[in-house]
Design a protein around this motif. Sequence first.
Motif, PDB file in Angstrom:
ATOM      1  N   GLN A   1      37.286  35.667  35.424  1.00  0.00           N
ATOM      2  CA  GLN A   1      36.940  34.756  34.328  1.00  0.00           C
ATOM      3  C   GLN A   1      35.446  34.796  34.019  1.00  0.00           C
ATOM      4  OE1 GLN A   1      38.410  30.969  35.601  1.00  0.00           O
ATOM      5  NE2 GLN A   1      40.494  31.377  34.863  1.00  0.00           N
ATOM      6  N   HIS A   2      34.602  34.987  35.041  1.00  0.00           N
ATOM      7  CA  HIS A   2      33.155  34.933  34.797  1.00  0.00           C
ATOM      8  C   HIS A   2      32.539  36.281  34.462  1.00  0.00           C
ATOM      9  CE1 HIS A   2      32.685  30.734  35.645  1.00  0.00           C
ATOM     10  NE2 HIS A   2      33.277  30.849  36.830  1.00  0.00           N
ATOM     11  N   TYR A   3      33.084  37.382  34.983  1.00  0.00           N
ATOM     12  CA  TYR A   3      32.424  38.674  34.794  1.00  0.00           C
ATOM     13  C   TYR A   3      33.299  39.726  34.112  1.00  0.00           C
ATOM     14  CZ  TYR A   3      29.040  36.717  38.022  1.00  0.00           C
ATOM     15  OH  TYR A   3      28.113  35.908  38.613  1.00  0.00           O
ATOM     16  N   GLY A   4      34.601  39.651  34.234  1.00  0.00           N
ATOM     17  CA  GLY A   4      35.469  40.628  33.593  1.00  0.00           C
ATOM     18  C   GLY A   4      36.349  41.354  34.599  1.00  0.00           C
ATOM     19  N   PRO A   5      37.303  42.140  34.072  1.00  0.00           N
ATOM     20  CA  PRO A   5      38.282  42.772  34.968  1.00  0.00           C
ATOM     21  C   PRO A   5      37.706  43.883  35.852  1.00  0.00           C
ATOM     22  CG  PRO A   5      38.666  43.439  32.702  1.00  0.00           C
ATOM     23  CD  PRO A   5      37.613  42.382  32.670  1.00  0.00           C
ATOM     24  N   VAL A   6      36.800  44.661  35.336  1.00  0.00           N
ATOM     25  CA  VAL A   6      36.244  45.770  36.138  1.00  0.00           C
ATOM     26  C   VAL A   6      35.449  45.216  37.310  1.00  0.00           C
ATOM     27  CG1 VAL A   6      34.681  47.747  36.087  1.00  0.00           C
ATOM     28  CG2 VAL A   6      36.210  47.328  34.164  1.00  0.00           C
ATOM     29  N   GLU A   7      34.609  44.235  37.038  1.00  0.00           N
ATOM     30  CA  GLU A   7      33.809  43.644  38.098  1.00  0.00           C
ATOM     31  C   GLU A   7      34.680  42.940  39.136  1.00  0.00           C
ATOM     32  OE1 GLU A   7      33.171  43.338  34.897  1.00  0.00           O
ATOM     33  OE2 GLU A   7      31.245  44.340  34.646  1.00  0.00           O
ATOM     34  N   ALA A   8      35.765  42.308  38.685  1.00  0.00           N
ATOM     35  CA  ALA A   8      36.661  41.628  39.614  1.00  0.00           C
ATOM     36  C   ALA A   8      37.333  42.637  40.540  1.00  0.00           C
ATOM     37  CB  ALA A   8      37.713  40.838  38.842  1.00  0.00           C
ATOM     38  N   CYS A   9      37.776  43.748  39.984  1.00  0.00           N
ATOM     39  CA  CYS A   9      38.395  44.790  40.820  1.00  0.00           C
ATOM     40  C   CYS A   9      37.389  45.394  41.789  1.00  0.00           C
ATOM     41  CB  CYS A   9      38.999  45.881  39.928  1.00  0.00           C
ATOM     42  SG  CYS A   9      40.452  45.339  39.028  1.00  0.00           S
ATOM     43  N   LEU A  10      36.176  45.640  41.319  1.00  0.00           N
ATOM     44  CA  LEU A  10      35.144  46.200  42.197  1.00  0.00           C
ATOM     45  C   LEU A  10      34.756  45.218  43.303  1.00  0.00           C
ATOM     46  CD1 LEU A  10      32.844  48.050  39.650  1.00  0.00           C
ATOM     47  CD2 LEU A  10      34.414  49.056  41.311  1.00  0.00           C
ATOM     48  N   ALA A  11      34.693  43.934  42.977  1.00  0.00           N
ATOM     49  CA  ALA A  11      34.371  42.932  44.003  1.00  0.00           C
ATOM     50  C   ALA A  11      35.470  42.867  45.054  1.00  0.00           C
ATOM     51  CB  ALA A  11      34.163  41.569  43.352  1.00  0.00           C
ATOM     52  N   GLY A  12      36.726  42.897  44.627  1.00  0.00           N
ATOM     53  CA  GLY A  12      37.840  42.896  45.579  1.00  0.00           C
ATOM     54  C   GLY A  12      37.831  44.143  46.448  1.00  0.00           C
ATOM     55  N   ALA A  13      37.570  45.294  45.837  1.00  0.00           N
ATOM     56  CA  ALA A  13      37.511  46.539  46.599  1.00  0.00           C
ATOM     57  C   ALA A  13      36.363  46.506  47.605  1.00  0.00           C
ATOM     58  CB  ALA A  13      37.353  47.724  45.654  1.00  0.00           C
ATOM     59  N   ALA A  14      35.219  45.981  47.196  1.00  0.00           N
ATOM     60  CA  ALA A  14      34.074  45.904  48.111  1.00  0.00           C
ATOM     61  C   ALA A  14      34.372  44.973  49.286  1.00  0.00           C
ATOM     62  CB  ALA A  14      32.840  45.425  47.355  1.00  0.00           C
ATOM     63  N   LEU A  15      35.020  43.855  49.006  1.00  0.00           N
ATOM     64  CA  LEU A  15      35.363  42.920  50.073  1.00  0.00           C
ATOM     65  C   LEU A  15      36.291  43.570  51.098  1.00  0.00           C
ATOM     66  CD1 LEU A  15      35.396  39.933  51.154  1.00  0.00           C
ATOM     67  CD2 LEU A  15      37.515  39.717  49.863  1.00  0.00           C
ATOM     68  N   PHE A  16      37.337  44.231  50.623  1.00  0.00           N
ATOM     69  CA  PHE A  16      38.271  44.858  51.554  1.00  0.00           C
ATOM     70  C   PHE A  16      37.663  46.074  52.246  1.00  0.00           C
ATOM     71  CE2 PHE A  16      41.391  42.390  49.131  1.00  0.00           C
ATOM     72  CZ  PHE A  16      42.001  41.758  50.194  1.00  0.00           C
ATOM     73  N   PHE A  17      36.725  46.738  51.587  1.00  0.00           N
ATOM     74  CA  PHE A  17      36.036  47.854  52.226  1.00  0.00           C
ATOM     75  C   PHE A  17      35.179  47.360  53.392  1.00  0.00           C
ATOM     76  CE2 PHE A  17      32.499  50.938  52.480  1.00  0.00           C
ATOM     77  CZ  PHE A  17      33.235  52.059  52.819  1.00  0.00           C
ATOM     78  N   VAL A  18      34.495  46.235  53.201  1.00  0.00           N
ATOM     79  CA  VAL A  18      33.682  45.662  54.276  1.00  0.00           C
ATOM     80  C   VAL A  18      34.565  45.222  55.439  1.00  0.00           C
ATOM     81  CG1 VAL A  18      32.206  43.691  54.866  1.00  0.00           C
ATOM     82  CG2 VAL A  18      31.753  45.007  52.803  1.00  0.00           C
TER      83      VAL A  18
END
Length: 146
Positions: A47-64
């Motif tokens: 909602q705040h940044y968009g779909p690409v950023e949301a997917c990248l944030a989720g991927a980064a979280l699970f990568f960590v």
Amino acid sequence: MLQRLINDVKDSAGSALRLTSLAGAAAIALFIAIAFLCAAAFVFVLQHYGPVEACLAGAALFFVVTLIAAGAFMARRREMRRRAERAAKATAAAALADPVMIATGLQIVRAIGVKRLIPIIAVGGLALGLMASRSAAASEKPAEEE
């Protein structure tokens, strides 16, 4: 006496089964809670940044999380290897320092004779060297192949 032992085993098995099922239920509940938290974080970022950023944030979280889990796994495996090596060294040292083993070795040397024992020791040393080089080559394999 035997009946009491059987009843004790039944009771302990029953309580272990109950504790295991409670732990399983807690693990499933934790998994579902984490899934909903991840979904909420995804929707918030979406909602705040968009779909690409949301997917990248989720991927980064699970990568960590994956990196942390892999690091813990590697540290645990390294510690288990160290313990196994220490135990093997202690066992070998204890066996070689045992007076019964030394006496048995002397009796074998006396029974067979030194002249006949030298070729047997040479073949045994060759086999031990091949076995050691084989185990060293196996431990040098990359982590992906294991």
